[in-house]
Design a protein around this motif. Structure first.
Motif, PDB file in Angstrom:
ATOM      1  N   MET A 199      76.810  47.636  37.470  1.00 36.34           N
ATOM      2  CA  MET A 199      76.916  46.213  37.368  1.00 36.34           C
ATOM      3  C   MET A 199      76.978  45.638  35.777  1.00 36.34           C
ATOM      4  O   MET A 199      77.381  44.617  35.728  1.00 36.34           O
ATOM      5  CB  MET A 199      75.415  45.773  38.218  1.00 36.34           C
ATOM      6  N   GLY A 200      76.114  46.340  34.947  1.00 36.64           N
ATOM      7  CA  GLY A 200      75.937  46.137  33.623  1.00 36.64           C
ATOM      8  C   GLY A 200      77.497  45.834  33.160  1.00 36.64           C
ATOM      9  O   GLY A 200      77.758  44.866  32.326  1.00 36.64           O
TER      10      GLY A 200
ATOM     11  N   ALA B 137      79.338  42.626  31.696  1.00 37.33           N
ATOM     12  CA  ALA B 137      80.105  42.301  30.338  1.00 37.33           C
ATOM     13  C   ALA B 137      81.509  41.787  30.551  1.00 37.33           C
ATOM     14  O   ALA B 137      82.028  41.164  29.813  1.00 37.33           O
ATOM     15  CB  ALA B 137      79.695  43.631  29.552  1.00 37.33           C
ATOM     16  N   GLU B 138      82.179  42.521  31.379  1.00 39.83           N
ATOM     17  CA  GLU B 138      83.511  42.375  31.525  1.00 39.83           C
ATOM     18  C   GLU B 138      83.909  40.852  32.214  1.00 39.83           C
ATOM     19  O   GLU B 138      84.883  40.133  31.546  1.00 39.83           O
ATOM     20  CB  GLU B 138      84.267  43.223  32.362  1.00 39.83           C
ATOM     21  N   LEU B 139      83.073  40.354  32.865  1.00 35.01           N
ATOM     22  CA  LEU B 139      83.099  38.991  33.333  1.00 35.01           C
ATOM     23  C   LEU B 139      82.621  37.909  32.528  1.00 35.01           C
ATOM     24  O   LEU B 139      82.459  36.820  33.199  1.00 35.01           O
ATOM     25  CB  LEU B 139      82.942  39.337  35.040  1.00 35.01           C
ATOM     26  N   HIS B 140      81.717  38.400  31.441  1.00 38.52           N
ATOM     27  CA  HIS B 140      81.020  37.375  31.114  1.00 38.52           C
ATOM     28  C   HIS B 140      79.920  36.521  31.782  1.00 38.52           C
ATOM     29  O   HIS B 140      79.726  35.396  31.713  1.00 38.52           O
ATOM     30  CB  HIS B 140      81.944  36.349  30.241  1.00 38.52           C
ATOM     31  N   ILE B 141      79.540  37.304  32.701  1.00 39.44           N
ATOM     32  CA  ILE B 141      78.097  36.669  33.435  1.00 39.44           C
ATOM     33  C   ILE B 141      77.040  37.710  33.449  1.00 39.44           C
ATOM     34  O   ILE B 141      77.172  38.805  32.600  1.00 39.44           O
ATOM     35  CB  ILE B 141      78.523  36.542  34.968  1.00 39.44           C
ATOM     36  N   THR B 142      75.909  37.354  33.825  1.00 34.39           N
ATOM     37  CA  THR B 142      74.804  38.269  33.508  1.00 34.39           C
ATOM     38  C   THR B 142      74.830  39.452  35.021  1.00 34.39           C
ATOM     39  O   THR B 142      75.237  39.281  36.016  1.00 34.39           O
ATOM     40  CB  THR B 142      73.449  37.234  33.720  1.00 34.39           C
ATOM     41  N   PRO B 143      73.954  40.546  34.495  1.00 32.19           N
ATOM     42  CA  PRO B 143      73.758  41.314  35.605  1.00 32.19           C
ATOM     43  C   PRO B 143      73.274  40.930  36.903  1.00 32.19           C
ATOM     44  O   PRO B 143      73.581  41.132  37.952  1.00 32.19           O
ATOM     45  CB  PRO B 143      72.948  42.367  34.979  1.00 32.19           C
ATOM     46  N   GLY B 144      72.273  39.752  36.798  1.00 29.61           N
ATOM     47  CA  GLY B 144      71.717  39.093  37.997  1.00 29.61           C
ATOM     48  C   GLY B 144      72.656  38.438  38.627  1.00 29.61           C
ATOM     49  O   GLY B 144      72.619  38.465  40.159  1.00 29.61           O
ATOM     50  N   ALA B 145      73.492  37.775  38.060  1.00 29.21           N
ATOM     51  CA  ALA B 145      74.753  37.170  38.774  1.00 29.21           C
ATOM     52  C   ALA B 145      75.684  38.244  39.745  1.00 29.21           C
ATOM     53  O   ALA B 145      76.135  37.775  40.662  1.00 29.21           O
ATOM     54  CB  ALA B 145      75.660  36.334  37.829  1.00 29.21           C
ATOM     55  N   VAL B 146      75.974  39.177  38.870  1.00 31.30           N
ATOM     56  CA  VAL B 146      76.643  40.277  39.563  1.00 31.30           C
ATOM     57  C   VAL B 146      75.998  40.825  40.952  1.00 31.30           C
ATOM     58  O   VAL B 146      76.654  40.907  41.779  1.00 31.30           O
ATOM     59  CB  VAL B 146      76.821  41.292  38.750  1.00 31.30           C
ATOM     60  N   SER B 147      74.573  40.860  40.779  1.00 31.86           N
ATOM     61  CA  SER B 147      73.858  41.300  41.920  1.00 31.86           C
ATOM     62  C   SER B 147      73.922  40.695  43.179  1.00 31.86           C
ATOM     63  O   SER B 147      74.049  40.860  44.135  1.00 31.86           O
ATOM     64  CB  SER B 147      72.452  41.720  41.432  1.00 31.86           C
ATOM     65  N   GLN B 148      73.833  39.261  42.713  1.00 34.97           N
ATOM     66  CA  GLN B 148      73.786  38.142  43.732  1.00 34.97           C
ATOM     67  C   GLN B 148      75.216  37.999  44.323  1.00 34.97           C
ATOM     68  O   GLN B 148      75.062  37.900  45.552  1.00 34.97           O
ATOM     69  CB  GLN B 148      73.350  36.934  43.085  1.00 34.97           C
TER      70      GLN B 148
END
Length: 303
Positions: A24-25, A29-40
């Motif tokens: 997720m990290g 980084a690839e999508l320029h968002i936070t790991p929290g946003a990825v998890s959501q």
């Protein structure tokens, strides 16, 4: 048979990145968002489909059989979409004249949140050249040069059009060193043993401490009216500052700052995109502001 609703494209884009990278990290980084946003986004996708897409193996995520099947289709679909977008953009850009837009913004916000995202905007809109100039308040913006301003403030502004970028939440940040030692920060009350770094008259700290049920220790012996200097002092271990999910994003991601406590309170203000009324329908200005707002909506609050 009733057609199954298609999940949001953003969810599928995040899923494809996580599935390909296995972390997720790395996807964040690839999508320029936070790991929290990825998890959501992943939780939302799994909930909408009613299937588990990943299993965790150590620090990595491994696709389940259902996830593997979905990834094959999504990866193929995303590639076809990307190719179609590249073709459409290439054709449209050939007909667009080169223009220059000047963005006026705050130094810390510009460096920590805005600048990394502008490179992605440039890739999608190669005909637009960008300049960034500095202003910390609406009254400081040089509208003879600026086309758009991004500021932490509160409307209204006469003669200007604006759209909210995002409301902010304030939380303490400090050097990781303050989590160790005799007066280590383990619970909010431990803040009474630390210097609270102010960049205002103490109003924000009073608000946070009230929510944390910790007495206000009194005015600081060192008031720093520069937000960037207060954050730097926190990075250097001289005390605890209050920051938000925009301005400390890079320092938190890099481990220069940490959030000792999860509690976050509304800042009361937020970031806004502003432009002169006569500029509000200029196509490239609209493209930039829409893109910035969409980018901000993808970002979650860092944990």
């Amino acid at each position: 048979m009733k057609a199954m609703p298609i999940p949001a494209l953003n969810n599928l884009r995040v899923f494809e990145s996580v599935a390909r990278l296995g972390h997720m990290g790395a996807a964040a980084a690839e999508l320029h968002i936070t790991p929290g946003a990825v998890s959501q986004q992943i939780k939302s996708l799994q909930s909408s489909l009613g299937v588990r897409l990943f299993n965790r193996q150590g620090r990595h995520l491994v696709l389940t059989p259902a996830g593997l099947s979905l990834h094959r289709s999504v990866a193929k679909g995303m590639e076809e979409i990307s190719e179609g977008l590249r073709h459409a953009i290439s054709q449209s850009q050939q007909a667009l004249p080169t223009t220059t837009l000047t963005i006026s913004t705050e130094p810390v916000f510009g460096a920590s949140w805005l600048l990394p995202r502008l490179f992605a905007f440039k890739a999608a809109h190669p005909h637009i050249r960008l300049r960034i100039i500095e202003a910390s308040h609406a009254s400081e913006v040089d509208w003879r040069r600026a086309d758009v301003a991004l500021l932490y403030a509160a409307p209204p502004w006469e003669g200007l059009w604006w759209r909210p970028l995002r409301n902010l939440h304030m939380f303490p940040v400090c050097s990781p060193r303050l989590l160790q030692g005799r007066n280590a920060l383990r619970q909010p009350y431990d803040l009474v043993h630390q210097r609270l770094l102010h960049e205002d008259d103490g109003t924000l700290w009073r608000r946070w401490l009230l929510e944390a049920r910790v007495p206000y220790p009194g005015d600081s012996d060192l008031q720093i009216e520069s937000f960037s200097m207060a954050l730097q002092a926190a990075c250097d271990g001289y005390g605890v500052a209050l920051s938000d999910e925009f301005n400390s994003r890079r320092d938190l991601d890099q481990g220069l700052l940490v959030r000792p406590f999860a509690l976050a309170v509304p800042a009361g203000l937020g970031y806004f995109c502003l432009c002169p009324e006569e500029q509000r329908h200029v196509p490239d200005v609209v493209r930039l502001i829409d893109w910035l707002i969409d980018s901000a909506s993808l970002d979650g609050v860092p944990s």
